[in-house]
Design an enzyme around this catalytic site. Structure first.
Site, PDB file in Angstrom:
ATOM      1  N   ASP A  96      59.860  19.866  47.738  1.00 45.53           N
ATOM      2  CA  ASP A  96      58.457  19.615  48.039  1.00 45.53           C
ATOM      3  C   ASP A  96      57.689  20.875  47.663  1.00 45.53           C
ATOM      4  O   ASP A  96      58.274  21.960  47.586  1.00 45.53           O
ATOM      5  CB  ASP A  96      58.275  19.296  49.534  1.00 45.53           C
ATOM      6  CG  ASP A  96      57.033  18.442  49.815  1.00 45.53           C
ATOM      7  OD1 ASP A  96      55.939  18.826  49.347  1.00 45.53           O
ATOM      8  OD2 ASP A  96      57.159  17.405  50.487  1.00 45.53           O
ATOM      9  N   GLY A 109      57.532  15.193  53.634  1.00 46.39           N
ATOM     10  CA  GLY A 109      56.733  14.136  54.262  1.00 46.39           C
ATOM     11  C   GLY A 109      57.579  13.207  55.108  1.00 46.39           C
ATOM     12  O   GLY A 109      58.804  13.337  55.187  1.00 46.39           O
ATOM     13  N   MET A 110      56.915  12.246  55.730  1.00 43.68           N
ATOM     14  CA  MET A 110      57.621  11.327  56.629  1.00 43.68           C
ATOM     15  C   MET A 110      58.576  10.403  55.876  1.00 43.68           C
ATOM     16  O   MET A 110      59.680  10.145  56.347  1.00 43.68           O
ATOM     17  CB  MET A 110      56.618  10.513  57.446  1.00 43.68           C
ATOM     18  CG  MET A 110      55.866  11.333  58.479  1.00 43.68           C
ATOM     19  SD  MET A 110      56.983  12.081  59.716  1.00 43.68           S
ATOM     20  CE  MET A 110      57.463  10.629  60.640  1.00 43.68           C
ATOM     21  N   ILE A 130      58.416   5.772  44.460  1.00 47.42           N
ATOM     22  CA  ILE A 130      57.898   4.948  45.551  1.00 47.42           C
ATOM     23  C   ILE A 130      56.499   5.342  46.003  1.00 47.42           C
ATOM     24  O   ILE A 130      56.015   4.818  47.001  1.00 47.42           O
ATOM     25  CB  ILE A 130      58.862   4.941  46.750  1.00 47.42           C
ATOM     26  CG1 ILE A 130      58.937   6.311  47.413  1.00 47.42           C
ATOM     27  CG2 ILE A 130      60.242   4.483  46.342  1.00 47.42           C
ATOM     28  CD1 ILE A 130      59.772   6.301  48.681  1.00 47.42           C
ATOM     29  N   GLY A 172      59.216  15.173  47.496  1.00 46.22           N
ATOM     30  CA  GLY A 172      58.308  14.869  48.597  1.00 46.22           C
ATOM     31  C   GLY A 172      59.041  14.865  49.925  1.00 46.22           C
ATOM     32  O   GLY A 172      58.661  14.163  50.864  1.00 46.22           O
ATOM     33  N   ALA A 173      60.101  15.667  50.006  1.00 47.93           N
ATOM     34  CA  ALA A 173      60.986  15.637  51.169  1.00 47.93           C
ATOM     35  C   ALA A 173      60.334  16.174  52.434  1.00 47.93           C
ATOM     36  O   ALA A 173      60.837  15.952  53.534  1.00 47.93           O
ATOM     37  CB  ALA A 173      62.265  16.430  50.875  1.00 47.93           C
ATOM     38  N   HIS A 199      52.667  -4.249  43.040  1.00 45.27           N
ATOM     39  CA  HIS A 199      52.826  -3.867  44.442  1.00 45.27           C
ATOM     40  C   HIS A 199      51.455  -3.421  44.936  1.00 45.27           C
ATOM     41  O   HIS A 199      51.179  -2.252  45.140  1.00 45.27           O
ATOM     42  CB  HIS A 199      53.850  -2.726  44.543  1.00 45.27           C
ATOM     43  CG  HIS A 199      54.055  -2.202  45.936  1.00 45.27           C
ATOM     44  ND1 HIS A 199      54.431  -3.006  46.980  1.00 45.27           N
ATOM     45  CD2 HIS A 199      53.938  -0.949  46.445  1.00 45.27           C
ATOM     46  CE1 HIS A 199      54.547  -2.271  48.078  1.00 45.27           C
ATOM     47  NE2 HIS A 199      54.241  -1.018  47.781  1.00 45.27           N
ATOM     48  N   GLY A 222      59.979  11.083  52.939  1.00 47.75           N
ATOM     49  CA  GLY A 222      61.048  11.936  52.431  1.00 47.75           C
ATOM     50  C   GLY A 222      62.051  12.326  53.495  1.00 47.75           C
ATOM     51  O   GLY A 222      63.268  12.295  53.272  1.00 47.75           O
ATOM     52  N   ASN A 254      52.387   5.381  45.670  1.00 48.25           N
ATOM     53  CA  ASN A 254      51.425   4.403  45.181  1.00 48.25           C
ATOM     54  C   ASN A 254      50.391   4.985  44.212  1.00 48.25           C
ATOM     55  O   ASN A 254      50.110   6.172  44.270  1.00 48.25           O
ATOM     56  CB  ASN A 254      50.697   3.771  46.379  1.00 48.25           C
ATOM     57  CG  ASN A 254      51.570   2.752  47.078  1.00 48.25           C
ATOM     58  OD1 ASN A 254      52.210   1.929  46.443  1.00 48.25           O
ATOM     59  ND2 ASN A 254      51.608   2.809  48.400  1.00 48.25           N
TER      60      ASN A 254
END
Length: 330
Positions: free
Chosen positions: A39, A16-17, A123, A13-14, A180, A19, A125
């Site tokens: 990604d 994204g923000m 990490i 997911g690099a 969480h 990542g 959700n």
């Protein structure tokens, strides 16, 4: 620049923000020069890779790819933020089906391409259930995979520091356990304010309930303030978790870990506990709290069981009794 290790770390997911912030934090802290950015969204990933290169980190060997085989092969450490983000008005639980399907594929990639990975941090959700899904599919041992839960505790710590006008690190023992999500268990009985027990600090019951509510809704507040979900704080804490697994500074904020414990009566879930992550993986101890706090933890566990049972009903993971067929370590 001296690095903690030379082993390969993959950020999923690099593009994204979260990542992109993780990539920068990894190199800023000097964890490893061998960083692979993965990604499925090529333009965003390409942009992040260019930006990281343009930071000019000495000794960095940053690669990027949209090919999972190329990304995962040879990986010793992985952090995944590769799910859909939460938007305003959504709970973490609203992301359940789609992100757990992504987590299942993620776990399959680990089993296929890097079964000797040392530690994985999940990490995205709802982190407790996506991490559980990834664990089942990956075949890893429970101490090799953790999920991000520390933000709830640092939000509680921040709220108490603001209330008492002290530096944030003067608040100790401010921790949340369980899920969480909206059903997290917020513990007060171990909190100290600059060494003084919270119970002796004159905090009213009404004010405590307000602080507890704001802690639970901390992620929603960030979305309202910034127009997007949190990215700096989860990125930093996730990198500190993987740093500990690499043999760096131990991570002692609560992490989500696999719990199957007769003492508590909690079985076959991922949940935040009093944990330590080090080079041998994650280890938990039993939480200490009042009768009311332990009841709230039990309620959080019950909520996690419902979400677990939902992903079973969706055929994303098998029935609990059959987990051992996919992962003999469970």
């Amino acid at each position: 620049m001296a690095f903690l290790t030379n082993e390969k770390l993959v950020i999923v997911g690099a593009g994204g923000m979260i990542g992109s912030n993780m990539a920068q934090t990894v190199l800023t802290l000097g964890l490893t020069p061998n960083l692979c950015l993965y990604d499925i969204f090529e333009p965003g990933l390409h942009g992040v890779a260019d930006e990281i290169a343009q930071c000019g980190f000495p000794g960095a060997n940053v690669t990027w790819t949209t090919n999972p085989e190329e990304a995962f092969t040879g990986a010793k450490y992985i952090i995944s933020s590769g799910g859909a983000p939460r938007k305003e008005g959504m709970t973490r639980e609203d992301l359940l089906k789609g992100n757990c399907q992504i987590a299942a594929e993620f776990g399959d990639y680990i089993k296929k391409y890097c079964p000797d990975v040392r530690h994985v941090v999940v990490i995205f959700n709802p982190a407790d259930v996506t991490a559980l899904t990834a664990l089942i599919h990956s075949g890893l041992k429970p101490n090799q995979l953790t999920s991000l839960a520390a933000l709830d505790s640092t939000r509680l710590q921040q709220a108490l520091a603001l209330e008492f006008g002290v530096q944030q690190d003067k608040i100790t023992g401010a921790q949340t356990y369980g899920g969480h999500g909206e059903q997290m268990a917020v513990f007060a009985s171990q909190v100290k304010v600059d060494g003084k027990p919270l119970a002796d600090c004159g905090l009213s019951a009404e004010k405590w309930e307000e602080i507890k509510h704001n802690t639970i809704q901390g992620g929603s507040r960030i979305i309202k303030l910034r127009g997007r979900s949190s990215f700096q704080s989860p990125a930093y804490n996730a990198v500190k978790m993987i740093e500990a697994a690499m043999g760096g500074e131990k991570f002692t904020l609560p992490a989500g870990c696999y719990v199957n414990d007769d003492t508590l009566g909690f079985h076959n879930v991922m949940m935040a506990m009093p944990t330590t992550i080090d080079a041998t993986g994650v280890h938990y101890v039993l939480p200490q709290g009042t009768e009311e706090e332990m009841a709230s933890l039990k309620a959080s566990y019950d909520h996690l069981c419902k979400m677990r049972d939902e992903i079973v009903s969706l055929d994303i993971v098998p029935a609990v009794a059959d987990w051992g067929k996919d992962n003999p370590n469970l």
